[in-house]
Write an enzyme that holds these catalytic residues in place. Structure first.
Site, PDB file in Angstrom:
ATOM      1  N   CYS A 187      -2.517   8.906   2.743  1.00  0.00           N
ATOM      2  CA  CYS A 187      -2.297   8.406   1.386  1.00  0.00           C
ATOM      3  C   CYS A 187      -3.498   8.716   0.507  1.00  0.00           C
ATOM      4  CB  CYS A 187      -2.000   6.913   1.398  1.00  0.00           C
ATOM      5  SG  CYS A 187      -3.237   5.926   2.245  1.00  0.00           S
ATOM      6  N   GLU A 203       0.873  -1.175   0.000  1.00  0.00           N
ATOM      7  CA  GLU A 203       0.000   0.000   0.000  1.00  0.00           C
ATOM      8  C   GLU A 203       0.907   1.221   0.000  1.00  0.00           C
ATOM      9  OE1 GLU A 203      -3.062  -0.075  -0.481  1.00  0.00           O
ATOM     10  OE2 GLU A 203      -3.837  -1.988   0.234  1.00  0.00           O
TER      11      GLU A 203
END
Length: 507
Positions: free
Chosen positions: A298, A264
């Protein structure tokens, strides 16, 4: 706004650790060990014992050893451990939230919301413990049956980043544990106290339900300790959250030893604002997604792609909203924007804004608030760009929102997809054709494509992750559990004959 003293923050951290039952010895600042600092003031609060290479090896060995027992424990029984962890998280939500605020600089509601994510994924995983379904497949051979079965994978290494210091660990750990895996966690070196608190809670949960003590272990340290976890062949899966640069190193190293990785990585997320958009809704969604967590998610919104007919009005409303955002002590009532994590983040933001100006960008905001020499509080910035230049293609972990314009929807979608990252995206529109086009196969190329909601704030029920340089991994909900298990295809012959597949005759 005045900031709390380092002594006050140290006392709050100690109280939270004591409340969750952590027994770690905290050293004074400057003593040997891993420094635990706070972006709230920029001070080192204390030090914690750093894991040595030998101790890390022992932790991995212990988790790998516990796997032998844990994998044959019935899945619903494994679920009882996660259920107990969830109960403890409910009990200590405020304590963990305090540590998240101190170490990551999140405002109180975001910090407690992150702990709520942990609680939510525990509830999801408990239900999942009774739903690890395989499938039955029709066989071409008479008297035969095909089926798929799923089995625990092994020890799972979890590497997390500072910006979600507890939730991402829980996403991985809750799912891995009910799947029959054990866990070794290497948290960010910037957030060791939150990690120590989580480890204390999982140890309490294991003791309460009689689970093996080593189903979840923690290793504290810098890059070297993380590399040891990545390279160890006893670690079947490495789930790593961080930068694209980190992912480029982790992925090949795990693959070289034929391990599995779940990555990720970065996001450079955009929201298209169409002429039909509800601008009240769009502004609220944009401001939270772009300025929340001081731009350090993010899933932070970094690009707005607005139709030329509404862009001026939209920018005026965003900048007005930005001017009203209270910036300062993240634990204070009313604060909406806390600090950047450290000076390097501030320097990166300054550098990105300089590049944007050089490319013809018009910058509003972005100034540093002088709240203390060691802390870095900034005003969120809005940057009108003439084109999507190189700096717009880069992810800067700070509250910078680039604004671009478009005329036709296909142009806007092309701008959304033009960056190397592919995590989250959104469109604000009341036109169902535009919404459906955005979510179609030739629409957004991101792992998350939202309509009339911002790019951040994903729920745990859906699989979380993205494409391209974001890494391709999926965590949390949906069928993300399959990444933590191995699949076996079984053929059962319940006849007295032995026909071969594909009509093959042998002998």
């Amino acid at each position: 706004m005045s900031l709390p003293t380092a002594e006050t923050l140290r006392d709050r951290a100690r109280a939270a650790l004591q409340a969750v039952g952590a027994t770690v010895e905290l050293g004074a600042p400057g003593e040997s060990g891993l420094p635990a600092s706070t972006p709230v003031t920029g001070d080192v609060l204390c030090t914690v014992p750093e894991t040595t290479p030998d101790a890390a090896d022992a932790a991995i060995a212990a988790a790998a050893g516990a796997f032998a027992q844990w994998r044959i424990t019935p899945a619903p029984v494994r679920g009882a451990l996660v259920a107990r962890l969830g109960e403890l998280l409910v009990e200590h939500q405020a304590d963990l939230g305090t540590l998240v605020t101190i170490e990551a600089g999140k405002i109180t509601s975001e910090a407690r919301g992150e702990v709520q994510e942990m609680i939510d994924v525990c509830q999801f995983a408990v239900g999942l413990s009774r739903q690890l379904y395989g499938r039955t497949i029709a066989s071409e051979r008479p008297g035969h049956r095909l089926m798929e079965t799923w089995h625990p994978l092994g020890a799972v290494g979890v590497i997390t980043a500072f910006n979600f210091p507890v939730a991402v660990w829980a996403w991985n750990t809750a799912i891995a544990l009910v799947c029959g895996d054990t866990v070794v966690w290497k948290p960010s070196e910037l957030t060791p106290l939150t990690a120590i608190a989580c480890q204390a809670l999982i140890e309490r949960a294991a003791a309460d339900v009689g689970a093996p003590a080593d189903v979840s272990r923690i290793i504290l340290g810098n890059r070297d300790i993380g590399e040891q976890l990545v390279d160890d062949p006893r670690v079947a899966l490495v789930s790593a959250t961080g930068s694209v640069r980190m992912g480029r190193e982790v992925g090949p190293r795990v693959a070289q030893r034929f391990g599995r990785s779940l990555l990720e990585l970065g996001g450079n997320n955009a929201a298209i604002v169409a002429p039909s958009a509800d601008l009240d809704l769009a502004v609220r969604g944009i401001v939270f997604s772009a300025a929340g967590t001081a731009g350090q998610r993010c899933t932070t919104l970094r690009r707005v792609i607005a139709h030329h007919s509404i862009v001026d009005t939209l920018v005026e409303r965003i900048t007005a909203a930005y001017r009203s955002l209270p910036i300062g002590d993240p634990a204070a009532d009313g604060t909406l924007v806390g600090p950047l994590i450290h000076e390097r983040s501030y320097r990166d933001m300054v550098g990105a804004l300089e590049k944007a100006r050089a490319d013809g960008g018009e910058v509003v905001g972005g100034a540093r608030r002088d709240l203390g020499e060691g802390s870095f509080y900034v005003e969120p910035a809005v940057v009108r760009m003439p084109a999507q230049t190189a700096v717009v293609h880069e992810e800067t972990f700070a509250p910078i929102l680039y604004v671009l314009t478009y005329d036709a929807l296909d142009e806007a979608i092309a701008l959304n997809n033009a960056v190397p990252q592919g995590l989250s995206s959104a469109i604000f529109t009341t036109d169902v054709r535009e919404a459906e086009t955005f979510m179609a196969a030739d629409g957004s190329d991101c792992g998350i494509a939202n309509v009339n909601i911002g790019t951040s704030g994903a729920e745990i029920g859906g699989a979380f992750g993205g494409e391209k340089q974001t890494g391709g991994g999926r965590e949390s909900g949906s069928d993300a559990w399959k990444a933590y298990m191995r699949r076996a295809t079984n053929t059962v012959n319940y006849s007295s004959k032995l026909p071969l597949a594909q009509g093959v005759h042998f002998g």
